[in-house]
Design an enzyme around this catalytic site. Structure first.
Site, mmCIF file in Angstrom:
data_model
loop_
_atom_site.group_PDB
_atom_site.id
_atom_site.type_symbol
_atom_site.label_atom_id
_atom_site.label_comp_id
_atom_site.label_asym_id
_atom_site.label_seq_id
_atom_site.Cartn_x
_atom_site.Cartn_y
_atom_site.Cartn_z
ATOM 1 N N GLU A 147 0.834 -1.209 0.000
ATOM 2 C CA GLU A 147 0.000 0.000 0.000
ATOM 3 C C GLU A 147 0.866 1.256 0.000
ATOM 4 O OE1 GLU A 147 -3.492 2.101 2.749
ATOM 5 O OE2 GLU A 147 -2.862 0.032 3.127
ATOM 6 N N GLU A 188 6.081 3.891 -20.169
ATOM 7 C CA GLU A 188 4.851 3.800 -20.955
ATOM 8 C C GLU A 188 4.941 4.637 -22.228
ATOM 9 O OE1 GLU A 188 3.497 3.951 -16.525
ATOM 10 O OE2 GLU A 188 5.108 4.756 -17.776
ATOM 11 N N CYS A 242 1.503 10.364 -18.489
ATOM 12 C CA CYS A 242 1.585 9.153 -19.317
ATOM 13 C C CYS A 242 0.192 8.700 -19.756
ATOM 14 C CB CYS A 242 2.285 8.029 -18.561
ATOM 15 S SG CYS A 242 4.076 8.191 -18.513
#
Length: 242
Positions: free
Chosen positions: A83, A121, A152
């Protein structure tokens, strides 16, 4: 989600550790013990921490690293679906490209970005689709260590708008700053142009380990909270995209 929430389970584990006298270590401590991140603090370990001085270091130029398989320790650290992702400041992108031509098979590989500049990406479309053919039907699958940033996401959406013959599926180990409004807008924009977004399941981690990692034929032992963390991120992504 299971009967107990993700945060409740984490709190119970912390209380149990405290009762057992183990204490609760932060993620950075666990990463060091498990060799998830390299450590150069030999002087500190030898009791010379007072004399240890860290000089300012200039980061090397940005570059995109390409390879067929990634290091197993890098995978276990960068793809871990925790997390709180402190220290995980780069993106690993493992990809499969199906051009609809079975005679050529699938294109496969990995990208890793370093420091600032275009991210993995963004680099994918230039480096891995340099031979793009408008007449072909592309099915592209990404397994990424974290979901795209807002910049992105906007660039990916533009690529998919311009190249209608591409179906992109993104499986993310973690969600990057999903609470931020601009990140949520970026994810929604991807969904709107037909990109399929999903959080990686435990089986996906095993698949990436077998397909993209230099595993020396060793099986992947999933971390304790892998399923709980998947359910946590799955719920958050569903909330964002609803």
């Amino acid at each position: 989600m299971a009967d107990r929430s993700h945060s409740q389970k984490r709190k119970e584990r912390q209380e149990k550790e405290a009762k057992d006298g183990k204490g609760v270590k932060n993620e950075g401590d666990n990463a060091q013990e498990n060799r998830e991140v390299p450590s150069d603090n030999n002087a500190a370990l030898n009791g010379d921490s007072e004399d240890l001085q860290v000089e300012p270091m200039e980061l090397p130029p940005f570059e995109i690293t390409t390879r067929e398989r990634i290091d197993p320790f890098a995978f276990k650290f960068q793809f871990k679906n925790v997390e709180y992702s402190s220290g995980r400041n780069k993106t690993f992108l493992c990809y499969l490209v199906d051009k609809g031509n079975t005679t050529e098979g699938l294109d496969r590989g990995c990208l890793e970005d370093e420091h600032t500049g275009p991210h993995a990406e963004d680099a994918f479309f230039e480096q891995c689709l340099s031979d793009y053919v408008p007449s072909l039907k592309y099915t592209i699958t990404w397994y990424v260590s974290c979901s795209p940033c807002s910049a992105c996401a906007a660039k990916i959406a533009d690529e998919l708008k311009a190249k209608k013959n591409i179906q992109l599926n993104i499986f993310a180990a973690r969600l990057l700053e999903w609470e931020e409004a601009e990140i949520q807008a970026g994810l929604k924009a991807l969904q709107k142009v037909g990109c399929k977004l999903r959080v990686m399941k435990p089986l996906d981690f095993s698949y990436v380990w077998d397909t993209f990692v230099e595993n020396e034929d060793q099986p992947l032992n999933l971390w304790e909270d892998c399923k709980d963390n998947y359910e946590y991120y799955h719920e958050k992504l569903a909330d964002v995209l609803q």
